[in-house]
Design an enzyme around this catalytic site. Structure first.
Site, PDB file in Angstrom:
ATOM      1  N   LYS A   1       0.908  -1.211  -0.390  1.00 27.91           N
ATOM      2  CA  LYS A   1      -0.395   0.160  -0.123  1.00 27.91           C
ATOM      3  C   LYS A   1       0.951   1.007   0.220  1.00 27.91           C
ATOM      4  O   LYS A   1       1.319   1.426   1.105  1.00 27.91           O
ATOM      5  CB  LYS A   1      -0.715  -0.189   1.421  1.00 27.91           C
ATOM      6  CG  LYS A   1      -1.721   1.234   1.226  1.00 27.91           C
ATOM      7  CD  LYS A   1      -2.595   1.072   2.577  1.00 27.91           C
ATOM      8  CE  LYS A   1      -3.772   2.743   2.465  1.00 27.91           C
ATOM      9  NZ  LYS A   1      -4.497   2.090   3.786  1.00 27.91           N
TER      10      LYS A   1
ATOM     11  N   ARG B   1     -11.155   9.605   1.897  1.00 31.16           N
ATOM     12  CA  ARG B   1     -10.586  10.399   2.919  1.00 31.16           C
ATOM     13  C   ARG B   1     -11.717  11.257   2.928  1.00 31.16           C
ATOM     14  O   ARG B   1     -12.430  12.020   4.452  1.00 31.16           O
ATOM     15  CB  ARG B   1      -9.310  11.031   2.806  1.00 31.16           C
ATOM     16  CG  ARG B   1      -8.068  10.513   2.866  1.00 31.16           C
ATOM     17  CD  ARG B   1      -6.730  10.805   3.543  1.00 31.16           C
ATOM     18  NE  ARG B   1      -6.171   9.558   3.364  1.00 31.16           N
ATOM     19  CZ  ARG B   1      -4.161   9.614   2.722  1.00 31.16           C
ATOM     20  NH1 ARG B   1      -4.499  10.710   2.626  1.00 31.16           N
ATOM     21  NH2 ARG B   1      -3.604   8.955   2.585  1.00 31.16           N
TER      22      ARG B   1
ATOM     23  N   LYS C   1       0.897  10.220   6.200  1.00 25.91           N
ATOM     24  CA  LYS C   1       1.683   8.810   6.061  1.00 25.91           C
ATOM     25  C   LYS C   1       2.342   8.839   5.927  1.00 25.91           C
ATOM     26  O   LYS C   1       3.109   6.539   5.853  1.00 25.91           O
ATOM     27  CB  LYS C   1       0.048   7.813   5.782  1.00 25.91           C
ATOM     28  CG  LYS C   1      -1.367   8.777   6.809  1.00 25.91           C
ATOM     29  CD  LYS C   1      -2.112   7.697   6.282  1.00 25.91           C
ATOM     30  CE  LYS C   1      -3.961   8.518   6.909  1.00 25.91           C
ATOM     31  NZ  LYS C   1      -5.044   7.540   6.807  1.00 25.91           N
TER      32      LYS C   1
ATOM     33  N   GLU D   1       7.463  -6.974   1.000  1.00 23.20           N
ATOM     34  CA  GLU D   1       6.039  -6.809   1.922  1.00 23.20           C
ATOM     35  C   GLU D   1       5.101  -7.718   1.693  1.00 23.20           C
ATOM     36  O   GLU D   1       4.899  -8.418   2.727  1.00 23.20           O
ATOM     37  CB  GLU D   1       5.468  -5.358   2.450  1.00 23.20           C
ATOM     38  CG  GLU D   1       6.432  -3.970   1.978  1.00 23.20           C
ATOM     39  CD  GLU D   1       6.222  -4.245   3.865  1.00 23.20           C
ATOM     40  OE1 GLU D   1       5.482  -4.777   4.722  1.00 23.20           O
ATOM     41  OE2 GLU D   1       6.742  -3.134   4.387  1.00 23.20           O
TER      42      GLU D   1
ATOM     43  N   LYS E   1      -2.070  -1.496  -3.532  1.00 19.84           N
ATOM     44  CA  LYS E   1      -3.029  -0.256  -3.740  1.00 19.84           C
ATOM     45  C   LYS E   1      -2.268   0.657  -3.112  1.00 19.84           C
ATOM     46  O   LYS E   1      -1.106   0.840  -3.341  1.00 19.84           O
ATOM     47  CB  LYS E   1      -3.854   0.213  -2.497  1.00 19.84           C
ATOM     48  CG  LYS E   1      -4.666   0.614  -2.297  1.00 19.84           C
ATOM     49  CD  LYS E   1      -5.438   0.729  -0.719  1.00 19.84           C
ATOM     50  CE  LYS E   1      -6.711   1.650  -1.024  1.00 19.84           C
ATOM     51  NZ  LYS E   1      -6.941   2.256   0.483  1.00 19.84           N
TER      52      LYS E   1
ATOM     53  N   SER F   1      -9.738   5.373  -5.352  1.00 18.06           N
ATOM     54  CA  SER F   1     -11.059   6.530  -5.317  1.00 18.06           C
ATOM     55  C   SER F   1     -10.507   7.550  -6.149  1.00 18.06           C
ATOM     56  O   SER F   1     -11.328   8.048  -7.293  1.00 18.06           O
ATOM     57  CB  SER F   1     -11.342   7.656  -4.260  1.00 18.06           C
ATOM     58  OG  SER F   1     -10.337   7.526  -2.943  1.00 18.06           O
TER      59      SER F   1
END
Length: 330
Positions: free
Chosen positions: A196, A206, A223, A239, A254, A280
């Site tokens: 991600k 958000r 983040k 990961e 993502k 989104s």
């Protein structure tokens, strides 16, 4: 060698093109993200995501039934948490009577065969809009993992088929898997958001949950200390491999369309299904361009979904799920 080999022979008409087509696409490939809000008979539009709404639980059930009838077999659930329920530790996240837990139970009661994958992250529950617990300006990894584990158990107890940790904390898949096993939830799977990236494509999401990081000098402004650097490729593979070792049943990349190189590499490296989240911002860009007449909405929608599937996705989480299912069912 030309003329012995004329590649255009296999493109002569739609019948031969469909016969030799390498990638297929169907509604069963899609997972529908859904936003749930408190109240009754609520259908609140998200301006930056045309056609997407926050629904109250009663309307969410109607949407789930409609999705099932279209051939969609999985939903990814997010909840809009009231501000008075938020704190730094996200304690509402494991309330057995919380909105998420109510939603899981209601969906499984209404459409038992629908696969329910609730989001596991603290940002909707956090007063700071971060995916974990903040202390002295830092996001704490291990205490956050403890909270995510409690959250996952509450989802499993409510009837979730999979839990979907989207937080990017180190070691959370192993901790969640151990907790599920120890509490008898052997058949509850984990779909891990493994690669991600810290992406600007998430903006409209958000807005949907009011979960952007709070603007304050005392907390991280973004983040990037836990979501991945979009310049990195090998890190994403690492990961995903670590999450599989820790017990992930499905790994996710993502965002989607801008990260298909990562999808392909991870698909080649892991032996579990790969999910891709067409996020989104990707959705909103197509909608905006189509509204202005710059692109053909349906053609671009289907082309992008085919490209994601061709890159290696077993599951496509997309806000286009219902529209694409209707298009494909025609």
């Amino acid at each position: 060698m030309f003329p012995l080999q004329r590649n255009r022979r296999l493109r002569t008409n739609e019948s031969i093109r469909s016969l030799v087509r390498e990638t297929s696409l169907s509604p069963q490939d899609f997972m529908l993200p859904m936003f749930v809000a408190e109240g009754k008979d609520v259908k609140s539009a998200i301006p930056s995501m045309p056609g997407i709404y926050r629904h109250s639980l009663d309307n969410t059930i109607k949407e789930v039934k409609e999705a099932w009838d279209l051939g969609i077999r999985a939903v990814n659930i997010y909840v809009k948490v009231s501000d008075h329920l938020k704190d730094n530790k996200g304690t509402e996240a494991w309330n057995k009577d919380g909105l998420m837990q109510q939603t899981i139970r209601a969906i499984k009661d209404a459409v038992p065969e629908m696969i329910v994958m609730p989001d596991v992250a603290l940002d909707p529950y956090s007063i700071y809009g971060h995916d974990g617990i903040i202390e002295k300006g830092q996001l704490l990894n291990d205490p956050t993992v403890d909270a995510l584990t409690r959250m996952s158990l509450s989802h499993a107890e409510a009837g979730a088929d999979f839990v979907a940790p989207s937080d990017m904390m180190d070691g959370r898949v192993l901790a969640i898997r151990k907790a599920l096993e120890e509490n008898g939830h052997h058949n509850v799977g984990i779909m891990s958001y493994s690669a991600k990236y810290a992406s600007a494509f998430y903006g409209p999401f958000r807005d949907a949950l009011d979960s952007a990081p709070v603007d304050s000098k005392d907390i991280p402004k973004d983040k990037k200390t836990y979501q991945m650097d979009y310049a990195n490729r090998i890190e994403g593979i690492r990961e995903a491999l670590l999450d599989v070792e820790e017990g992930a049943d499905i790994v996710m990349v993502k965002p989607g369309i801008a990260y298909l190189d990562i999808v392909r590499e991870i698909k080649d490296k892991v032996n579990v299904p790969v999910s891709v989240y067409q996020v989104s911002g990707e959705y909103a860009m197509v909608k905006a361009a189509a509204e202005r007449g710059w692109l053909d909405h349906d053609k671009i929608m289907i082309e992008q979904l085919y490209c994601i599937k061709r890159a290696g996705a077993s599951i496509i989480t997309t806000y286009f799920a219902k529209e694409a299912a209707i298009f494909l069912n025609k």
